[in-house]
Motif scaffolding. Structure first.
Motif, mmCIF file in Angstrom:
data_model
loop_
_atom_site.group_PDB
_atom_site.id
_atom_site.type_symbol
_atom_site.label_atom_id
_atom_site.label_comp_id
_atom_site.label_asym_id
_atom_site.label_seq_id
_atom_site.Cartn_x
_atom_site.Cartn_y
_atom_site.Cartn_z
ATOM 1 N N HIS A 230 0.897 -1.153 0.000
ATOM 2 C CA HIS A 230 0.000 0.000 0.000
ATOM 3 C C HIS A 230 0.938 1.206 0.000
ATOM 4 O O HIS A 230 1.587 1.491 1.007
ATOM 5 C CB HIS A 230 -0.899 0.003 1.239
ATOM 6 N N GLU B 52 1.888 3.828 2.525
ATOM 7 C CA GLU B 52 2.444 3.358 3.799
ATOM 8 C C GLU B 52 3.921 3.003 3.575
ATOM 9 O O GLU B 52 4.295 1.835 3.538
ATOM 10 C CB GLU B 52 1.638 2.135 4.259
ATOM 11 N N ARG C 289 -3.134 3.631 -2.141
ATOM 12 C CA ARG C 289 -3.290 2.278 -1.615
ATOM 13 C C ARG C 289 -3.309 1.247 -2.743
ATOM 14 O O ARG C 289 -2.862 0.126 -2.592
ATOM 15 C CB ARG C 289 -4.618 2.241 -0.847
ATOM 16 N N HIS D 182 3.291 -2.303 6.770
ATOM 17 C CA HIS D 182 2.124 -1.435 6.529
ATOM 18 C C HIS D 182 2.016 -0.348 7.598
ATOM 19 O O HIS D 182 2.785 -0.309 8.549
ATOM 20 C CB HIS D 182 0.831 -2.259 6.616
ATOM 21 N N VAL D 183 0.953 0.467 7.435
ATOM 22 C CA VAL D 183 0.549 1.433 8.466
ATOM 23 C C VAL D 183 -0.959 1.286 8.626
ATOM 24 O O VAL D 183 -1.679 1.171 7.634
ATOM 25 C CB VAL D 183 0.878 2.883 8.041
HETATM 26 ZN ZN ZN Z 1 -1.538 -1.474 4.393
#
Ligand code: ZN
Length: 595
Positions: free
Chosen positions: A110, A113, A173, A212-213
Motif C-alpha cells: 500500500h 504506507e 493504496r 504497513h501502516v
Molecule cells: Zn496497508
C-alpha cells in the motif's frame, strides 16, 4: 519509574544512527550515503526514481549488494529488488549452501504506507557501507523490495491518508489497475503480485515481512504485528514461530524502546476495555500466504498517528531484530521447516480434515497489560456533538481480556488428487505461479471421481477487487467423467497443498470459485432453444432407436391415465430426455476430486 514513563522516554530518544550522524560534523562519505528521508528531516519519502537511484548507489559501492528487478509494473516501471548477501551471492541455492537463511522484506504494497521503504534503505546502507551488523549477516541474507506497488507509489501527493502523521506526501493504496495487492495473493490479478509470486517461490524465504501502516483504534504502541496463531501455519513451524521468533521479537523490541502488540480489533471501538481480538490472516493476505506455504510471515502494522520518524525507526528495529533472531536460530528453523513440509505432505495430514477458515474462540481468553490512552469526552466546538478522543497526554495501562485461540470454521476432507481439465488454463497458470507440482494424464480415460454441482448461487451486487464474487452451495456426488490426454492431476501429498485447497475448494473464502473464475459454469449452458412441438419428430425417433425406452413409455401411459391423456406432458417427457443429454455438465464444477 513506571513502565509507561520509561516507554515514553525511550520513544523520545533519537535512533542510534540518527544520533550518530547529528552528533558530529558529517563526513563526505556520510553525506554521500544519506537517504532522502534523512536529508529531509525524517518527514519526506523519496519518489520511485530517487529510490532506485539510491539502491543503485549502494549496489555500486558495496560487494554485498546487488540491485535487480522482479518484474515490470503495468505502467512499465521495473519493480526494484536489493539482494544483500555477505559474499554478494544472488542465488538462493548458493546462499543456503553457505548455511545462511533468507529474510524477505517488502515495503509499499500500500504505497501510502512507505515506512518499510525508508527503514530498509537506511538499514542496507548501514550494513553495506557502514559495516554495521556484520555478525548478523554471517547467518542471514536479506531480500528487500523497497516499492512493490511502484505505480500506486507514483500517484503521489498530500491528498491520501490525510490522518497519517507523515511523511508529507505519499502514494495510493491501490495499483494503477485499482487493485488492492493485499487481497491478491491467491488470485494474483495484479502483474505486481505475479512478479512477487515468482520471486517468492524461487527463494522460499524463511521469513517474509510485509510492512504497513494502520489506522483505527488509538493506543501507545508504535507498531502492531500479525503472526499466524490459528492454524494456517502448521506445527512444528507454528511452535517455532511462537516459542522462538515471537518471544524473542517481543523482548528485543521492548529493549529497543518499541514494545509491540498483536494487530487486533476491539469488540467495541467505543469501549477501550472490551475484548481484544487478534486478527487472523487467510492466504489471500501476504502473511497468511507465507503461513500456508509453511514459512514465517510477519505483518507489521505501524500506527498512523505516530510521527513518521518513530514509525520508520520501529520498522528498522523490526527488520534487524528479526534478521538476528532468524540467524541465531537458523539450525532449528531449517529443521522445523523441513519437518513441517514433510508433515504437510504426509498421509497423516491428508487424512485429517483441513480447516480453510477460523473464528475467534471467545471462551479462551487471558488478561494482558495494554498500553492505551485515556479517553476524553467533550462537547465539540466545531459540530456541537459529543466528541470522544484519545488524550495522548494521558497514557494508561489497562488489563484487558484478549482471545488466545481460534476454532476452525470450515473444514474439508482432502482428496488424493484434484483433476483439472486442460481447458481451465487460467487455473493451471496459477498453479504454476504458486509453485504447485502437478502431472499430466497420459491417455484419454473415464474416471470415477467426486464432483461438486453448484446450487443456490449468489453473486455479489457490487464488484469486489474488480470481480463479481460468487457464494454458492453445492451437492457432492460420485460420477464418471471423461478425461483426455494432457488434463492435469494435482496430487495432494505435497508441501503446498494448503495453497491448492484454498484455490480449488469452492467454499474457501479465497477460492477461485469465490473470485468468479468459474462463473460461466454456474448457469445451465442451453445450446439452443427447441420447440416442444419438435418432440413429435424426436419422440418417435427415440422410441424407434431404444426398445427399452419404448417399453417404459408404454408402461407409464398404462399406469398414469392423466399422463396418457395429456399431449403436452407426453411431449415434455421426450423433451426432458433430450435436455438431460445436453445438460449433463450443467452447474458442474469442472475440477474433480479423485478419492
Ligand atoms: Zn496497508
Amino acid at each position: 519509574m513506571n513502565r509507561i514513563t520509561l516507554y515514553t522516554l525511550i520513544c523520545l530518544l533519537p535512533f542510534f544512527y540518527i544520533n550518530k550522524i547529528s552528533a558530529h560534523k558529517k563526513s563526505d562519505k556520510e553525506i554521500k550515503f544519506l537517504t532522502y528521508y534523512e536529508i529531509h528531516n525524517f518527514n519526506k519519502t523519496p519518489r520511485y526514481n530517487q529510490t532506485v537511484e539510491f539502491c543503485k548507489l549502494i549496489a555500486n559501492n558495496s560487494t554485498m549488494v546487488n540491485y535487480t528487478s522482479i518484474g515490470i509494473s503495468p505502467q512499465k516501471r521495473e519493480i526494484p529488488l536489493i539482494i544483500l548477501d555477505k559474499d554478494g551471492l544472488t542465488d538462493p541455492k548458493e546462499i543456503r549452501n553457505r548455511g545462511r537463511a533468507i529474510v524477505l522484506v517488502q515495503a509499499s504494497i500500500h504505497a501510502g504506507e512507505p515506512d518499510g521503504k525508508d527503514a530498509g534503505l537506511m538499514l542496507i546502507r548501514d550494513i553495506a557501507i557502514d559495516s554495521l551488523y556484520l555478525d548478523i549477516i554471517q547467518n542471514v541474507s536479506l531480500l528487500f523490495i523497497p516499492i512493490i506497488n511502484t505505480d500506486g507509489h507514483e500517484d503521489f501527493g498530500t491528498h491520501y491518508r490525510i490522518n497519517q502523521n507523515g511523511p508529507e506526501e505519499v502514494g495510493s493504496r491501490f495499483t494503477a489497475n485499482r487493485l488492492n495487492m493485499n487481497r491478491d495473493f491467491i488470485k494474483a490479478d495484479a502483474l505486481e503480485t505475479r512478479a512477487f509470486l515468482n520471486l517468492y517461490h524461487r527463494w522460499l524465504p524463511e521469513l517474509f515481512i510485509d510492512i504497513h501502516v494502520t489506522n483505527g483504534a488509538d493506543f501507545q504502541y508504535v507498531t502492531t504485528y500479525g503472526l499466524d496463531h490459528c492454524g494456517f501455519l502448521s506445527d512444528p513451524m507454528h511452535k517455532w514461530s511462537k516459542e522462538i521468533y515471537e518471544k524473542n521479537l517481543l523482548s528485543k523490541m521492548e529493549r529497543s524502546g518499541y514494545p509491540i502488540f498483536p494487530y487486533l480489533e476491539y469488540t467495541s471501538y467505543q469501549d477501550s476495555t472490551s475484548l481484544l481480538l487478534p486478527s487472523n490472516f487467510a492466504p489471500q493476505y501476504s502473511n497468511g500466504y507465507a503461513s500456508a506455504n509453511n514459512r514465517l510471515g510477519l505483518l507489521v502494522e505501524n500506527h498512523i498517528y505516530k510521527p513518521y520518524k518513530e514509525r520508520v525507526t520501529a520498522a528498522y528495529n523490526i527488520i534487524i531484530n528479526s534478521m538476528e533472531i532468524i540467524g541465531n536460530n537458523k539450525e532449528s528453523l531449517f529443521k522445523s521447516i523441513n519437518e513441517t513440509d514433510n508433515f504437510v505432505a504426509s498421509h497423516h495430514f491428508i487424512n485429517d480434515s483441513l480447516a480453510l477458515s477460523y473464528k475467534h474462540n471467545i471462551d479462551s481468553i487471558t488478561y494482558v497489560d495494554f498500553l492505551a490512552w485515556k479517553t476524553k469526552t467533550e462537547i465539540s466546538e466545531l459540530s456541537g456533538a459529543q466528541w470522544s478522543y484519545s488524550d495522548r497526554e494521558a497514557p494508561v495501562t489497562y488489563s484487558m481480556p484478549i482471545v488466545t485461540s481460534y476454532i476452525p470454521q470450515l473444514k474439508i476432507k482432502l482428496p488424493k488428487a484434484y483433476i483439472i481439465p486442460k481447458e481451465n488454463f487460467e487455473t493451471i497458470e496459477l498453479l504454476k505461479l504458486h509453485g504447485i507440482d502437478f502431472c499430466y494424464i497420459p491417455n484419454d480415460t473415464i474416471l470415477s471421481v467426486e464432483t461438486y454441482r453448484f446450487i443456490n448461487p449468489k453473486w455479489s451486487q457490487q464488484p469486489y477487487e474488480g470481480r463479481i464474487t460468487l457464494n454458492t452451495e453445492y451437492t457432492q456426488q460420485i460420477e464418471k467423467v471423461r478425461l483426455s490426454k494432457g488434463d492435469i492431476m494435482v496430487k495432494t501429498d505435497q508441501p503446498k497443498i494448503k495453497i491448492v485447497a484454498h484455490m480449488l475448494e469452492p467454499k474457501s473464502p479465497t477460492s477461485l470459485v469465490y473470485w468468479g473464475f468459474f462463473n460461466s459454469y454456474v448457469a445451465p449452458p442451453t445450446e439452443f432453444w427447441i420447440r416442444l412441438n419438435y418432440m413429435e419428430v424426436k419422440g418417435r425417433e427415440l422410441l424407434e432407436k431404444d426398445p427399452k425406452l419404448k417399453e417404459e413409455f408404454e408402461r407409464k401411459k398404462m399406469e398414469d391415465a392423466n399422463f396418457a391423456s395429456n399431449p403436452k406432458a407426453i411431449l415434455q417427457y421426450f423433451m426432458d430426455i433430450v435436455r438431460s443429454n445436453i445438460e449433463i455438465d450443467a452447474n458442474r464444477y469442472p475440477i474433480f476430486r479423485l478419492m
